[in-house]
Enzyme design. Structure first.
Site, PDB file in Angstrom:
ATOM      1  N   GLU A 181       7.695  21.282  -0.599  1.00  0.00           N
ATOM      2  CA  GLU A 181       7.681  22.504   0.226  1.00  0.00           C
ATOM      3  C   GLU A 181       7.755  22.024   1.663  1.00  0.00           C
ATOM      4  OE1 GLU A 181       6.348  24.775   2.809  1.00  0.00           O
ATOM      5  OE2 GLU A 181       4.657  25.560   1.630  1.00  0.00           O
ATOM      6  N   CYS A 226       4.592  27.131   7.926  1.00  0.00           N
ATOM      7  CA  CYS A 226       5.932  26.877   7.385  1.00  0.00           C
ATOM      8  C   CYS A 226       6.618  28.183   7.015  1.00  0.00           C
ATOM      9  CB  CYS A 226       5.835  25.982   6.144  1.00  0.00           C
ATOM     10  SG  CYS A 226       5.185  24.338   6.452  1.00  0.00           S
TER      11      CYS A 226
END
Length: 458
Positions: A230, A264
């Site tokens: 990720e 993020c």
């Protein structure tokens, strides 16, 4: 090269603590301890694994103030947001304790009139390389599902949040998880490489930058070990002309400036349909102007200092480059003078696709506004990115929103609502945002051997 790592308070600049790196012998001991724990844990009945998750959730609730304060001291997260992160982790434990066993139940296959099924077996010892921005959530959203499945977990946390890492380790120590089930290793890049290449490590999970993810995936791939990545994002936030503008603005502020913009999966590129662009900018700017920037230990602070001084310098360079490339500075655009690693909440407008703030991930309290001619152009702009983590879409036309969502090149789409990671749904990206999924049943099965069992095959 130093044999230690240091955590530093970004509000004051003071050193909090110094943590020694493991030597080769200590790393060997840690990996063997986790391997020994796996031999026990994989055979532990599922109901006992679930009990450990419930114990962990209780520990998180009991120690929420201690945990929250450490996150605020080490990386500057406003205290109210730190506490919310800890309680979200507790809810994660509860959710997997309730719903996880069904995810690990044997699944019948489509083979008719035969005894055939899919079983979910743990892979082994999982190495996790984790970031600092959500020092508890980023770790536990993976660790909980991996432990539920019968794996053991080795954490290499970011050097700047080792205090948070040690507190997490102590939480597990207070449960019935076997010693070594959750193992903390403080190592440098060479230590990470040694762990990846060690045959006792079965797979690797990474949350972090594209550069770090690519490097780790290359090393793991060379020894045929699975990775789940990720990585970064430049998530589009699309607002069409028929959207509820007030609701969209409120969502935009939360989506961009929570955690001082260091997220993020956060709104970063605001793509606004032309006819409402001026109104959006005015309302958005007023709302951002009202946010309190200050001491993160004060409950009403919304924006604290950035976590690291080098990251503030990098952010400022990206902002100045974008302005030099022709963007219009609406507000902010500078470091805040005085004590602490603060950056002024910033809005850039007239941002074009060739500009730095459009092309790169902007990891801090900076929003970039780009005007789209229409919905089709908004989709084109949104997909014009190397990243594909998530997207947010605001529109009053449900059919159009669904149509656009199906064409967005992202791992998640949030329609008329805030983006979030939630244990009930999978998260993960495409393109340079990574691959694989965390959370929901997908996060559990990522680190399982999906084993076919076919009895008396005819």
């Amino acid at each position: 090269m130093s044999d230690n790592v240091t955590s530093r308070n970004p509000t004051t600049g003071d050193i909090i603590a110094t943590y020694p790196l493991l030597n080769e012998h200590q790393l060997e001991t840690a990996l063997q301890q986790s391997t020994d724990a796996f031999a026990v844990w994989r055979n532990t009945p599922l109901e006992k694994r679930v009990h450990v998750l419930r114990q962990l959730g209780e520990q998180l609730r009991q120690r929420q103030d201690e945990l929250a304060k450490m996150a605020t001291l080490e990386m500057g997260k406003p205290l109210a947001q730190s506490r919310a992160e800890v309680l979200k982790c507790a809810s994660l434990c509860d959710w997997y304790a309730e719903h996880g066993p069904a995810m690990l139940a044997d699944k019948p296959t489509l083979v008719e009139n035969q005894q055939a099924w899919q079983a979910f077996r743990p892979l082994g010892v999982i190495l996790a390389v984790m970031p600092w921005n959500f020092p508890y959530w980023q770790v536990l959203r993976g660790a909980v599902s991996m432990l539920l499945a019968g794996n053991t977990y080795v954490l290499k946390h970011a050097p700047s949040v080792m205090g948070c890492a040690e507190l997490m380790s102590s939480l597990f120590d207070a449960t019935d998880l076997p010693q070594g089930g959750f193992t903390l290793i403080n190592v440098d890049n060479a230590g990470v490489s040694a762990a990846i290449n060690d045959p006792r490590i079965a797979a690797v999970a990474v949350t972090g930058s594209v550069r770090a993810g690519a490097a780790i995936a290359a090393q793991a791939g060379a020894v045929l070990k699975k990775t789940v990545l990720e990585l970064g994002g430049a998530d589009p936030f699309i607002v069409l002309a028929d959207a509820d503008l007030d609701a969209a603005v409120a969502s935009a502020v939360a989506g961009r400036y929570q955690n001082t913009g260091q997220v993020c999966m956060a709104a970063k590129r605001f793509i606004i349909e032309e006819s409402i662009a001026e109104a959006f900018e005015q309302r958005f700017s007023a709302a951002v102007q009202a946010l309190k920037v200050g001491n993160p230990l004060e409950e009403d602070t919304f924006i604290g200092p950035m976590a690291r001084y080098d990251l503030r310098d990098e952010l400022d360079l990206q902002v100045q480059e974008t302005v030099q490339q022709g963007a219009r500075l609406v507000m902010g655009g500078h470091k805040i003078e005085g004590a602490g690693n603060y950056y002024a909440p910033t809005i850039l407008a007239d941002v074009a696709p060739h500009m730095t703030a459009f092309r790169q991930e902007i990891f801090g309290p900076v929003a970039a506004i780009t005007v789209a001619k229409d919905a089709e152009h908004a989709l084109e702009l949104a997909n014009d990115s190397d990243f594909g983590l998530s997207a947010t879409l605001w529109s009053g036309n449900e059919a159009l929103a669904n149509q656009l969502a199906a064409q967005l090149e992202t791992g998640a789409v949030f329609i008329n609502g805030n983006g979030a990671s939630d244990p009930r749904v999978a998260i993960g990206g495409v393109k340079k945002s990574g691959y694989g999924r965390e959370l929901s049943s997908f996060g559990v099965h990522e680190f399982c051997n999906v084993q076919t069992v076919w009895k008396n095959r005819r």
